[in-house]
Scaffold this active site. Structure first.
Site, PDB file in Angstrom:
ATOM      1  N   GLU A 163       0.880  -1.088   0.014  1.00 46.73           N
ATOM      2  CA  GLU A 163       0.030   0.087  -0.076  1.00 46.73           C
ATOM      3  C   GLU A 163       1.039   1.343  -0.023  1.00 46.73           C
ATOM      4  OE1 GLU A 163      -3.048   0.057  -0.508  1.00 46.73           O
ATOM      5  OE2 GLU A 163      -3.589  -2.055  -0.227  1.00 46.73           O
ATOM      6  N   HIS A 172      -6.009  -5.449 -10.582  1.00 43.52           N
ATOM      7  CA  HIS A 172      -5.511  -6.305  -9.640  1.00 43.52           C
ATOM      8  C   HIS A 172      -5.307  -7.680 -10.107  1.00 43.52           C
ATOM      9  CE1 HIS A 172      -7.227  -3.454  -6.912  1.00 43.52           C
ATOM     10  NE2 HIS A 172      -6.429  -3.838  -6.024  1.00 43.52           N
TER      11      HIS A 172
END
Length: 546
Positions: free
Chosen positions: A361, A448
């Site tokens: 992240e 993703h």
């Protein structure tokens, strides 16, 4: 009178393209700017100022239009004085989306090459009618509201509500090679699982058509199994008899307790013992230890591996927020607050503070500060893959006994409830959705899953193909062309990817561009005739990027 000018002074187009300065009819060799040479000492701000000083002459040298301007965003200087200057672009004072470029200069100021997101010179159709800004903002909010309750991605919670719409900003949309006026509007809301939403919509100024959407809050959904890092050292800050989870040695990064709320910055963790947590989820400090250690390890990885001084390379540390929401089974990075946020998972007993999740992240912040890869299409896949790659590298860097490093993402948070990892770099399709190889349709996949192509490339480059056991984990990585590959090692592979990201990638880089960029990076680092260069080419071919 003849005199030599520094490379940061007024330069002609001829100077920048040939490396010489025309002064009163004579030529003088350009001298490397001292501020550029000082970057090795950490003078990033000074280097950036030099790049900004060159923006005008460079715009002329690149034959940009009279209304176009370059604005320096980043600068990288090699040991031999070669510099790589990253610029954003404006047109008549308006930001140009897709107008970014990287100028590669020799030490004498001459231009070696330019990486552009779109063609060089911009022009807009005339006349350029446009709808009012307030109408554009209303239309953007309406487009987002139309998705409330709709599951657009099986791994992302649907939007539940829209509660604020920002003013529409007039920009130039050039990403698709057809420049035109557009509005950029931010619409904020919340998803059904409690994740905040901050969607940036770009709409055509003439007709309101949606040109692009981008969710600024990056998430990694999943449930966890508890606290992951075990007993680890922490750097804290003492004030009187109190010690706080605030690390002055890493830009002041800190960890706060959201107390299961969803607004504000939370309360800084502090106590009198300077010993935090006991490894159980019942102790609120335990998740904070994971978060603080994850931020510190990510900082240390980037600094020791690449010389990067924080996520934005400006020496400023991020905030980590734990215990966000109630039964919140996500974690996310948000550039707006420059913060990392973790939920407590199902039953508020499974914090999502795994180390590779933290590295993943926070790497979104690194990408935003460098290539700023668009979060859609193949560029979006490369964006996600960059976070997967460096999240994995953070885990290897830490090498914790409690969380042995591997080439799988989120293997401890048990996202699907089956004990399996979230993603696999060695064979991405093992998750049931990700692409092992490039195809013409890969850009249509969720980012993703389209990330699988680059993830697979990185694993093959680092470790090679076929069955093997690494650090106690079993892998069996296939190739598109049936080739047998030998890896160059993860450390060299990471250096190549980082240099490509920071020096060659732009916002619109696709997989073909990633091949070109990583080959250029390998040539810079190891030579165009090196085994590493050839390995990069072979690994891309092995995932069908030619």
């Amino acid at each position: 009178m003849k005199r030599k000018l520094a490379a940061v002074a007024v330069l002609s187009a001829t100077t920048l393209l040939t490396g010489v300065i025309q002064v009163s009819g004579t030529a003088a060799q350009a001298s490397p700017a001292p501020a550029l040479q000082a970057q090795a000492a950490g003078q990033h701000a000074a280097v950036l100022a030099v790049a900004d000083g060159q923006s005008g002459p460079l715009a002329q040298a690149l034959a940009l239009g009279e209304q176009e301007r370059l604005v320096a965003k980043d600068a990288v200087v090699d040991q031999d004085g070669t510099r790589h200057l990253r610029f954003e672009r404006t047109f008549a004072g308006l930001p140009v989306l897709g107008g970014d470029l990287v100028v590669h200069q020799k030490a004498d100021g001459s231009v070696k090459a330019v990486n552009k997101a779109v063609g060089t010179r911009l022009s807009l159709p005339s006349p350029t009618p446009r709808i009012p800004a307030d109408k554009a903002a209303e239309d953007a909010a309406g487009a987002v509201r139309a998705t409330v309750g709709v599951t657009l991605d099986a791994d992302e919670s649907p939007l539940a509500d829209v509660h604020r719409t920002g003013a529409a900003e007039l920009v130039v949309w050039a990403t698709d090679g057809n420049p035109r006026l557009a509005y950029r509007t931010t619409v904020e809301g919340v998803r059904a699982d409690g994740t905040p939403s901050s969607q940036v919509l770009v709409t055509d100024a003439a007709n309101g058509a949606v040109l692009s959407t981008h969710e600024k809050v990056k998430t990694a959904a999943g449930t966890g199994k508890g606290v992951f890092v075990g007993q680890v050292p922490l750097t804290t800050t003492q004030s009187g008899s109190t010690f706080a989870l605030k690390d002055a040695s890493r830009g002041g990064q800190s960890t706060t307790d959201m107390k299961n709320g969803t607004s504000g910055g939370g309360s800084l963790f502090a106590n009198r013992s300077n010993s935090f947590g006991d490894g159980t989820v019942g102790n609120r400090e335990s998740a904070a230890v994971d978060a603080q250690f994850g931020a510190a390890t990510t900082w240390d990885f980037y600094k020791s591996t690449f010389g990067r001084n924080g996520i934005r390379n400006d020496g400023v540390g991020a905030t980590s927020r734990v215990h966000y929401g109630s039964n919140y089974v996500n974690a996310f990075w948000n550039d707006d607050c420059f913060c990392m946020t973790y939920g407590d998972g199902s039953g508020n007993t499974h914090p999502l503070t795994e180390l590779d999740v933290a590295g993943h992240e926070m790497t979104h912040g690194v990408t935003a500060a460098t290539a700023n890869l668009n979060y859609s299409g193949e560029s979006g896949g490369l964006n996600e893959a960059t976070s997967d790659i460096f999240g994995t590298m953070v885990e290897f860097y830490a090498n914790l006994p409690s969380n042995p490093p591997n080439y799988w993402l989120g293997e401890l948070i048990n996202l699907r409830g089956d004990g399996k990892p979230l993603r696999y770099l060695d064979q991405p399709s093992r998750d049931g959705k990700s692409a092992d190889y490039w195809s013409a349709e890969v850009g249509d996949q969720d980012v993703h899953f389209s990330s699988g192509v680059a993830n697979h490339f990185f694993y093959l480059l680092a470790e090679g193909s076929g069955a093997k056991t690494i650090n106690g984990f079993d892998y069996d990585s296939p190739t598109y062309d049936g080739s047998t590959l030998t890896g160059i090692g993860r450390d060299k592979a990471a250096q190549i990817w980082y240099r490509a990201l920071t020096v060659y990638f732009t916002s619109t880089t696709d997989y073909a561009g990633a091949r070109t960029g990583t080959l250029s990076a390998a040539a810079d680092l190891y030579g165009a005739d090196s085994a590493e260069y050839n390995a990069v080419a072979a690994a891309w071919t092995a995932v069908n990027v030619n």
